[in-house]
Design a protein around this motif. Structure first.
Motif, mmCIF file in Angstrom:
data_model
loop_
_atom_site.group_PDB
_atom_site.id
_atom_site.type_symbol
_atom_site.label_atom_id
_atom_site.label_comp_id
_atom_site.label_asym_id
_atom_site.label_seq_id
_atom_site.Cartn_x
_atom_site.Cartn_y
_atom_site.Cartn_z
ATOM 1 N N PHE A 37 0.675 -1.062 -0.019
ATOM 2 C CA PHE A 37 0.028 -0.055 -0.065
ATOM 3 C C PHE A 37 0.968 1.232 0.021
ATOM 4 O O PHE A 37 0.530 2.173 -0.727
ATOM 5 C CB PHE A 37 -0.814 -0.208 1.397
ATOM 6 N N ALA A 38 1.957 1.408 0.960
ATOM 7 C CA ALA A 38 2.688 2.474 0.780
ATOM 8 C C ALA A 38 3.528 2.690 -0.576
ATOM 9 O O ALA A 38 3.973 3.854 -0.901
ATOM 10 C CB ALA A 38 3.924 2.179 2.040
ATOM 11 N N ALA A 39 3.582 1.669 -1.239
ATOM 12 C CA ALA A 39 4.473 1.834 -2.654
ATOM 13 C C ALA A 39 3.334 2.573 -3.445
ATOM 14 O O ALA A 39 3.732 3.322 -4.310
ATOM 15 C CB ALA A 39 4.942 0.587 -3.217
ATOM 16 N N LEU A 40 2.037 2.195 -3.392
ATOM 17 C CA LEU A 40 1.047 2.754 -4.231
ATOM 18 C C LEU A 40 1.060 4.232 -3.836
ATOM 19 O O LEU A 40 1.058 5.152 -4.851
ATOM 20 C CB LEU A 40 -0.178 2.175 -4.165
ATOM 21 N N ILE A 41 1.064 4.611 -2.885
ATOM 22 C CA ILE A 41 0.621 5.984 -2.246
ATOM 23 C C ILE A 41 2.256 6.657 -2.763
ATOM 24 O O ILE A 41 1.914 7.823 -3.208
ATOM 25 C CB ILE A 41 0.627 5.986 -0.872
ATOM 26 N N ARG A 42 3.238 6.225 -2.370
ATOM 27 C CA ARG A 42 4.478 6.552 -2.807
ATOM 28 C C ARG A 42 4.381 7.108 -4.208
ATOM 29 O O ARG A 42 5.025 8.117 -4.662
ATOM 30 C CB ARG A 42 5.725 5.862 -2.621
ATOM 31 N N GLY A 43 4.038 6.077 -5.284
ATOM 32 C CA GLY A 43 3.905 6.297 -6.775
ATOM 33 C C GLY A 43 2.871 7.567 -6.956
ATOM 34 O O GLY A 43 3.116 8.293 -7.910
ATOM 35 N N ILE A 44 1.713 7.510 -6.398
ATOM 36 C CA ILE A 44 0.723 8.394 -6.540
ATOM 37 C C ILE A 44 1.387 9.932 -6.276
ATOM 38 O O ILE A 44 1.406 11.075 -6.840
ATOM 39 C CB ILE A 44 -0.582 8.395 -5.626
ATOM 40 N N ASP A 45 2.407 10.018 -4.774
ATOM 41 C CA ASP A 45 3.090 11.275 -4.610
ATOM 42 C C ASP A 45 3.983 11.666 -5.558
ATOM 43 O O ASP A 45 4.066 12.848 -5.854
ATOM 44 C CB ASP A 45 3.453 10.917 -3.293
ATOM 45 N N GLU A 46 4.669 10.650 -6.068
ATOM 46 C CA GLU A 46 5.667 11.111 -7.077
ATOM 47 C C GLU A 46 4.956 11.756 -8.436
ATOM 48 O O GLU A 46 5.502 12.645 -8.954
ATOM 49 C CB GLU A 46 6.775 9.796 -7.357
ATOM 50 N N ALA A 47 3.899 11.192 -8.664
ATOM 51 C CA ALA A 47 3.186 11.610 -10.058
ATOM 52 C C ALA A 47 2.600 13.096 -9.742
ATOM 53 O O ALA A 47 2.552 13.629 -10.567
ATOM 54 C CB ALA A 47 2.127 10.672 -10.292
ATOM 55 N N ARG A 48 2.449 13.148 -8.540
ATOM 56 C CA ARG A 48 1.579 14.322 -8.003
ATOM 57 C C ARG A 48 2.704 15.405 -8.084
ATOM 58 O O ARG A 48 2.464 16.695 -8.411
ATOM 59 C CB ARG A 48 0.943 14.393 -6.613
ATOM 60 N N ALA A 49 3.802 15.196 -7.571
ATOM 61 C CA ALA A 49 4.789 16.041 -7.467
ATOM 62 C C ALA A 49 5.423 16.497 -8.497
ATOM 63 O O ALA A 49 5.864 17.876 -8.793
ATOM 64 C CB ALA A 49 6.022 15.558 -6.639
ATOM 65 N N ALA A 50 5.482 15.632 -9.632
ATOM 66 C CA ALA A 50 5.940 15.991 -10.952
ATOM 67 C C ALA A 50 5.029 16.827 -11.899
ATOM 68 O O ALA A 50 5.162 17.703 -12.569
ATOM 69 C CB ALA A 50 6.105 14.592 -11.616
ATOM 70 N N ALA A 51 3.406 16.648 -11.521
ATOM 71 C CA ALA A 51 2.550 17.226 -12.356
ATOM 72 C C ALA A 51 1.883 18.401 -11.686
ATOM 73 O O ALA A 51 1.898 19.543 -12.439
ATOM 74 C CB ALA A 51 1.277 16.245 -12.547
ATOM 75 N N ASP A 52 2.018 18.447 -10.485
ATOM 76 C CA ASP A 52 1.272 19.720 -9.660
ATOM 77 C C ASP A 52 1.717 19.610 -8.385
ATOM 78 O O ASP A 52 1.144 19.226 -7.481
ATOM 79 C CB ASP A 52 -0.036 19.786 -9.792
ATOM 80 N N PRO A 53 3.028 20.258 -7.718
ATOM 81 C CA PRO A 53 3.715 20.148 -6.497
ATOM 82 C C PRO A 53 2.563 20.903 -5.691
ATOM 83 O O PRO A 53 2.816 20.521 -4.430
ATOM 84 C CB PRO A 53 5.000 20.583 -6.628
#
Length: 75
Positions: A37-53
């Motif tokens: 689960f933490a890996a999924l959230i980390r992926g969402i966080d990384e995509a968020r930071a790249a698209a719209d921090p």
């Protein structure tokens, strides 16, 4: 009603407060992908930071869950 969960992302602890329905979709998405689960959230966080921090992580999780729920499941 919001449910708060604490997780560790890239070595730091954070907590997210989401409605149970969003947690259910996120849990299922992690399970379907065979990832923690933490890996999924980390992926969402990384995509968020790249698209719209400036987008809050909780919002990014809700948007991810909505897109996941709208995607037809392969059967």
């Amino acid at each position: 009603m919001l449910v708060k969960r604490s997780i560790s992302i890239s070595g730091h602890r954070t907590s997210l407060a989401l409605e149970p329905e969003f947690w259910a979709v996120l849990d299922a998405a992690a399970e379907q992908r065979g990832m923690a689960f933490a890996a999924l959230i980390r992926g969402i966080d990384e995509a968020r930071a790249a698209a719209d921090p400036d987008q809050p992580l909780s919002s990014a999780c809700r948007v991810f869950a909505l897109a996941e729920a709208q995607t037809p499941s392969p059967h």
